[in-house]
Design a protein around this motif. Sequence first.
Motif, mmCIF file in Angstrom:
data_model
loop_
_atom_site.group_PDB
_atom_site.id
_atom_site.type_symbol
_atom_site.label_atom_id
_atom_site.label_comp_id
_atom_site.label_asym_id
_atom_site.label_seq_id
_atom_site.Cartn_x
_atom_site.Cartn_y
_atom_site.Cartn_z
ATOM 1 N N ILE B 49 0.831 -1.200 0.000
ATOM 2 C CA ILE B 49 0.000 0.000 0.000
ATOM 3 C C ILE B 49 0.865 1.249 0.000
ATOM 4 N N GLU B 59 -7.787 2.601 5.023
ATOM 5 C CA GLU B 59 -8.070 1.759 3.878
ATOM 6 C C GLU B 59 -8.160 0.304 4.295
ATOM 7 N N SER B 61 -8.341 -3.572 2.511
ATOM 8 C CA SER B 61 -8.223 -4.375 1.296
ATOM 9 C C SER B 61 -8.240 -5.831 1.712
ATOM 10 N N GLY B 62 -9.395 -6.446 1.603
ATOM 11 C CA GLY B 62 -9.507 -7.831 2.029
ATOM 12 C C GLY B 62 -9.251 -7.978 3.519
ATOM 13 N N TYR B 64 -6.519 -7.018 4.951
ATOM 14 C CA TYR B 64 -5.550 -6.000 5.341
ATOM 15 C C TYR B 64 -6.253 -4.661 5.561
ATOM 16 N N SER B 65 -5.785 -3.939 6.566
ATOM 17 C CA SER B 65 -6.268 -2.574 6.754
ATOM 18 C C SER B 65 -5.133 -1.711 7.279
#
Lengths: 110, 112
Positions: B49, B59, B61-62, B64-65
């Motif tokens: 990222i 953010e 993403s799946g 992951y944050s």
Amino acid sequence: NAGVTQTPKFRILKIGQSMTLQCTQDMNHNYMYWYRQDPGMGLKLIYYSVGAGITDKGEVPNGYNVSRSTTEDFPLRLELAAPSQTSVYFCASRTPERAFFGQGTRLTVV
Amino acid sequence: AQKVTQAQTEISVVEKEDVTLDCVYETRDTTYYLFWYKQPPSGELVFLIRRNSFDEQNEISGRYSWNFQKSTSSFNFTITASQVVDSAVYFCALLTGNQFYFGTGTSLTVIP
């Protein structure tokens, strides 16, 4: 879609020998970098370039030299290899927003 | 001076646990980028990222944050429901001016 290509992947050098680590990128990036990564450590900047014909020292430049005759190529030269240069070397190029790394070269100096 | 600190050297979690990797950065520049990279045992650096200094929006993403807080100069990374494939060294990096500044990395081991 090659990206950043480093050669060789592995190399063993004897103390005092010299070698060149090759780095080529096909993305037409102006910025290119050489880092070394010692075991358990982060990446330390050796040299960088902001364009063909322009290079500058990073945090740990001693024992290394670079040149940038073309946008694509940024070779790293080791003169008189020393055991302290045993490391993994990464080449990178970048856009303003993201860096692209090569696969790394594992160098051992014995 | 620019600096990135990853205080956690090694973390071990059991599979399916959540884990947060901490990153604290220092810079006086007002324009900069923050990154997370993953380095699996094979050794390559995998981009995860990028955040710029003007975008504090978190953010996801799946699994992951990322939590970016300028007030505390932190850019933390959370993996939810960790998996064995998440085992790797994770690097936080700061890009400002012409240079990247990397933290020393956090080695994450996910135990099955």
